[in-house]
Enzyme design. Structure first.
Site, PDB file in Angstrom:
ATOM      1  N   ASP A 152      71.771  70.081  27.447  1.00  0.00           N
ATOM      2  CA  ASP A 152      70.903  69.129  26.750  1.00  0.00           C
ATOM      3  C   ASP A 152      70.099  68.346  27.779  1.00  0.00           C
ATOM      4  OD1 ASP A 152      69.601  67.408  25.150  1.00  0.00           O
ATOM      5  OD2 ASP A 152      71.358  66.784  24.000  1.00  0.00           O
ATOM      6  N   HIS A 158      67.255  66.768  16.500  1.00  0.00           N
ATOM      7  CA  HIS A 158      67.303  66.853  17.950  1.00  0.00           C
ATOM      8  C   HIS A 158      66.978  68.288  18.369  1.00  0.00           C
ATOM      9  CE1 HIS A 158      68.363  65.601  21.912  1.00  0.00           C
ATOM     10  NE2 HIS A 158      69.418  66.408  22.013  1.00  0.00           N
ATOM     11  N   CYS A 215      62.977  64.756  22.988  1.00  0.00           N
ATOM     12  CA  CYS A 215      63.887  65.864  23.199  1.00  0.00           C
ATOM     13  C   CYS A 215      63.205  67.231  23.279  1.00  0.00           C
ATOM     14  CB  CYS A 215      64.968  65.876  22.126  1.00  0.00           C
ATOM     15  SG  CYS A 215      64.297  65.891  20.457  1.00  0.00           S
TER      16      CYS A 215
END
Lengths: 676, 321
Positions: A476, A460, A416
């Protein structure tokens, strides 16, 4: 005997010694992970040595050896921890002193000192954990130490082990009502000194610096980060973004969160809120940091905090013990729609000017081709991520000095933070304000309790960019590469060998069994209830409770309430003891009357011996009070006949005493008539 | 402390034949009423008696007198180390005339058997006797012969001289319902003896007071003596005490518990009561329990007395403590 210049050794009963050694072992056991490894060796040696001394195979160490040990212990702690202060070093020092004291245990008083130290060492475990398991463990060890104390006070040397254990268990149980009173009513006094607990909390998951290029292995932990109790429905996984901090600076390698906490505070008039609020409670495990994770945009209550312009909440005090706070979230919000302060604009568009030339070029090219529209720019970056062969992995290769170029055009493997970082870099390269957000995403809904579990492996990173008229918009990029990461709510399935690294199950290889996962959830549920009802009972909740009971909370009223409750508990215990003894006696009416007779006699100075029969006693009493001889004889014979003779037969032969009630009445009368 | 309770004020029940028995025995055995009562209780409870004392204390006199007043047949065996089982039980002898083996009964075929210095015989011989005591029958050459009814063994042993003896193990001591010792006579009695009183002489004039049928009747009446729940509670407290206190290496067995109750019944009967009171139990406890108990650090095997004292002192006759 040159080296035995110590006081005469008290011959400790074997049972007491065994219990004492077990107590020492159990008190030290939970600290094993924390203390320096050499201390464990010391622990073993001291234990064996002390046992050999008890068996008279070895002698106590001489004075110079003890001096050497103490100095060595202090130096060892300083060498390992760098200090003798703080909880870790302090506990290590305490334990080393506690262990060495074993080799100095000559007299009974020394043994008592060890007992007290055992209680103290045991209590220090609460500096590190307040979980249900810890509390139960402490309770069990409390019983063992108390049993050692009891065994030390027993005169009988060959006593069985279970006797002091049972006595200790009963004693500790008797303390429970008092414990409850103190738990609910005794004022919570804040720490008088700063223990510096920050250092003790292992930082897993989130950190305020992130260097994707350096991390060859994302450190994953199955530790719990926080739990969330929702008042309504739990939102879908893709909406669950728990914001914790803002990475606003990038130096070419590392993203860091330095600007946001110090930046201008949150300003309500730059916020637009629509729609319904979500209400929930966050039960946060200790982090050693100030972040208070929450979904944006939230209002927090129940904790002292401030909110930054990046919409992140920071606790005033470091979260070094488990806390909980109430959150009200408005998922439909807009912030800074009309622009942002000039210096903030600078922060969110700054990039290191040198290096990463290909990425710069790509970003500028994309921006030009999308018509200088940030939203279309975003869409094309995400499409690019999705169409090119980017791979989501938790074990990315290391990146070179031009980390962005290396990642985007070379390795194309990352997690991520790589994708969020690359996205922010490209946006900023095109001149659009953007920032990386660190926090947690997803979480696991508990099937039994209506709450959400967020673990450290749910940590995250995602991104936000600013667009005029809409304010900050969340993106995202990971969703473009690994949508299941976002949709599933948790990484757990793809993590495989990493996910439950610190869970005990994984070590036993039992992780894959379905019932183990159920068991894990069950255990978590119990722990959750414990946390919710016991650990989070802090001074605030207590104050509310006191207010409900007392109306106005003043020290006098608290003292009064404590006194009343303590009195009730003690009275209740006393009553219970008296009643249970009564029940144990199982006295019938004749026995009770005879006891009255005995009491009368003991007032006159005559006591029946334990093993003395009623008739033998009667003879002795008659010698002492010859003038009352007849009454005393009558009382004794009546009692003896009631207790021992065959009354059903008596009815036929002796018409005078027809029934037991007549005999009892006669006995009662005779005792009343007795005047000494 | 015990044994002086006026019998008349407790149940009105005086057994004339028992008091006559006691009186008769007291004439021979001067100043030993308590031991006489115990020995009599033992026989009335159908148990065997072990008398342990030094030589010359009147063991033989007691056993002889008992047999005589009860009107029973009497045999005496002096145990020695070369005594064989056949010397007690009897042997089969080949009869030339009938060309068959014929059983010649040994001295054990009697109603009262005095086994003098039982610990001098070898374990094999002791075993033969003790087995007969338990079974009340003997087996020789595969044939079983019942012993006469009633059958009592009064064994004596010398506690001091242990040289060349085979002490009875606990399991065999258990076969004796009671173990008593006579002890030294008190000064007035001793003066009488020194002046020339000869118990043996009086023994010859001793008449049987009861007969076999009457004895059986007395024994039957002993079993009818009432035992209340309160008393059984006391007995059970005693048993529990010996089993729980760590001063005892082992507690009293259920058989010992039954022996306690039977003896207490007999003792209450001898004392002329129709029910048992705790004092009865206390009176017979030393005789019944001492030889069945051993202390946890008992080396001599004679710690029983101290242990029974602790039972008497520490177990309350009243419920509760």
């Amino acid at each position: 005997m040159a080296d035995s210049r110590h006081p005469p050794v008290f011959p400790m009963p074997r049972t007491a010694f065994v219990l004492l050694m077990v107590s020492v072992t159990l008190a030290v056991l939970p600290h094993v992970q924390r203390v320096p490894p050499w201390l464990l060796a010391v622990f073993g040696i001291v234990l064996v040595w002390r046992i050999q001394v008890f068996r008279q195979r070895l002698r106590f160490p001489p004075k110079w050896a003890r001096l050497f040990m103490v100095c060595g212990g202090v130096l060892g702690v300083v060498y390992y921890h760098g200090t003798i202060f703080g909880p870790d070093a302090g506990v290590a020092l305490l334990i080393s002193a506690y262990l060495f004291k074993q080799l100095e245990m000559y007299t009974r008083r020394d043994a008592f000192l060890i007992i007290i130290l055992s209680f103290f060492v045991l209590a220090t475990e609460f500096l590190f954990s307040t979980s249900l398991f810890t509390s139960l463990y402490v309770f069990v060890v409390l019983v063992v130490i108390t049993a050692a104390l009891i065994a030390l006070n027993m005169t009988d040397t060959s006593i069985a082990l279970w006797r002091p254990m049972r006595a200790a268990f009963v004693t500790v149980l008797q303390a429970v009502p008092l414990l409850l009173v103190f738990f609910f009513l005794f004022p919570r006094i804040g720490p008088i000194w700063d223990l510096g607990m920050k250092s003790t909390i292992a930082r897993t998951g989130l950190s305020d610096r992130m260097t994707p290029g350096d991390v060859a292995d994302l450190s994953q932990s199955a530790k719990l980060a926080f739990r969330i109790e929702f008042e309504g429905e739990i939102p879908a996984p893709r909406d669950r973004y728990w914001r914790a901090l803002i990475f606003d600076r990038f130096d070419g390698k590392t993203w860091s969160a330095q600007g946001d906490p110090q930046s201008i505070p949150f300003s309500p008039n730059r916020l637009n809120v629509n729609g319904e609020a979500l209400r929930y409670r966050v039960l946060l495990e200790p982090t050693g940091n100030n972040w208070l994770p929450a979904m944006p945009w939230s209002q927090l209550s129940g904790v002292k905090h401030r909110t930054s312009n990046g919409l992140v909440h920071y606790a005033i005090n470091v979260v070094d013990s488990a806390i909980s706070y109430q959150v009200e979230t408005f998922p439909d919000y807009q912030y800074e729609t009309e622009g942002m302060p000039r210096d903030m604009w600078g922060v969110y568009t700054t990039l290191p000017p040198l290096g990463n030339a290909r990425t710069y070029a790509l970003a500028k090219d994309l921006y030009r081709r999308t018509g200088r529209n940030p939203e279309r720019m975003t869409a094309s970056i995400l499409r690019w991520f999705n169409e090119e062969r980017f791979i989501y992995t938790l074990k990315p290769p290391k990146l070179g000095s031009d980390s962005m170029d290396d990642f985007l055009f070379g390795t194309r493997k990352g997690f991520c933070a790589h994708y969020a970082g690359a996205f922010v870099f490209m946006m900023r390269a095109a001149g659009i304000p953007a920032r990386m957000i660190g926090g947690y995403q997803g979480g696991e809904a508990h099937p039994i309790g209506k709450y959400l579990l967020v673990h450290q492996y749910d940590a995250h990173a995602w991104a936000e960019y600013w667009v005029n008229g809409k304010g900050w918009v969340r993106v995202d990029p990971t969703a473009a590469i690994a949508p299941e990461r976002i949709e599933m709510g948790s990484l757990r399935d793809s993590l495989d060998e990493l996910s439950l690294l610190d869970s005990p199950f994984s070590k036993m290889g039992l992780r894959n069994l379905p019932f183990m996962s159920e068991l894990r959830l069950m255990i978590d549920y119990v722990d959750y209830l414990w946390f919710k009802n016991v650990v989070s009972f802090d001074s605030g909740v207590q104050h509310k409770l006191l207010q409900r009971i007392l109306g106005e909370v003043t020290p006098q009223r608290i003292a009064m309430l404590l006194g009343v409750c303590g009195g009730v508990v003690v009275l209740g215990l006393g009553l219970w003891m008296v009643l249970s003894q009564r029940r144990l006696l199982e006295l019938d009416l004749a026995d009770k009357l005879y006891l009255r007779f005995q009491r009368k006699l003991s007032q006159a100075g005559l006591q029946r011996e334990t093993g003395e029969g009623v008739m033998s006693f009667s003879l002795r009493v008659q010698q002492r009070f010859p003038d009352q001889s007849d009454t005393i004889n009558k009382i004794s014979c009546l009692y003896s006949n009631i207790k021992y003779s065959n009354r059903s037969e008596k009815r036929d032969t002796d018409k005078k005493l027809t029934s037991e009630s007549d005999s009892i009445a006669a006995l009662n009368q005779a005792i009343k008539n007795l005047k000494l | 402390m015990v044994g002086h309770i006026p019998t008349t004020i407790l149940g009105v029940f005086v057994s004339t034949s028992v008091s006559v028995l006691i009186d008769a025995l007291a004439k021979v055995l001067l100043g030993k009423e308590e031991q006489i009562k115990l020995a009599l209780s033992c026989l009335l409870a159908k148990g065997h008696l072990l008398v342990e004392d030094l030589p010359g204390m009147g063991k033989t006199t007691l056993s002889h007198a008992l047999a005589k007043v009860l009107g029973l047949e009497y045999q005496r065996i002096q145990f020695t180390s070369d005594l064989l089982p056949a010397d007690i039980l009897g042997t089969s002898i080949f009869n030339q005339a009938s060309t068959e083996f014929e059983f010649r009964p040994g001295p054990i075929f009697t109603q009262v058997l005095l086994a003098d210095e039982i610990n001098r015989a070898t374990p094999k011989t002791q075993g033969a006797l003790l087995e007969a005591m338990e079974e009340r029958q003997i087996t020789v050459d595969g044939k079983t012969y019942p012993l006469p009814q009633p059958f009592f063994v009064i064994a004596t042993q010398n506690p001091i001289t242990q040289m060349g003896t085979y002490p009875l193990p606990e399991s065999q001591l258990d076969r004796f319902l009671m173990r008593i010792s006579l002890g030294y006579p008190d000064p007035t009695v001793e003066r009488k003896l020194l002046k020339g009183f000869n118990p043996r002489h009086d023994m010859d004039q001793l008449q049987a007071v009861t007969n076999q049928a009457e004895l059986a009747q007395l024994q039957q009446r002993v079993t009818k003596i009432f035992v209340s729940d309160a008393l059984l509670d006391y007995v059970q407290r005693i048993l529990a005490f010996t089993r729980q206190s760590n001063r005892f290496s082992f507690g009293l067995s259920p058989r010992a518990g039954m022996a306690l109750v039977q003896c207490a019944q007999a003792y209450a009967f001898v004392a002329g009561r129709d029910h048992v009171i705790p004092e009865d139990v206390q009176s017979i406890l030393p005789a019944v329990a001492e030889h069945r108990l051993a202390g946890s650090q008992d080396v001599t095997g004679h710690e029983g007395q101290r242990l029974v004292d602790s039972v008497l002192k520490q177990v309350d006759v009243m419920p509760g403590r």
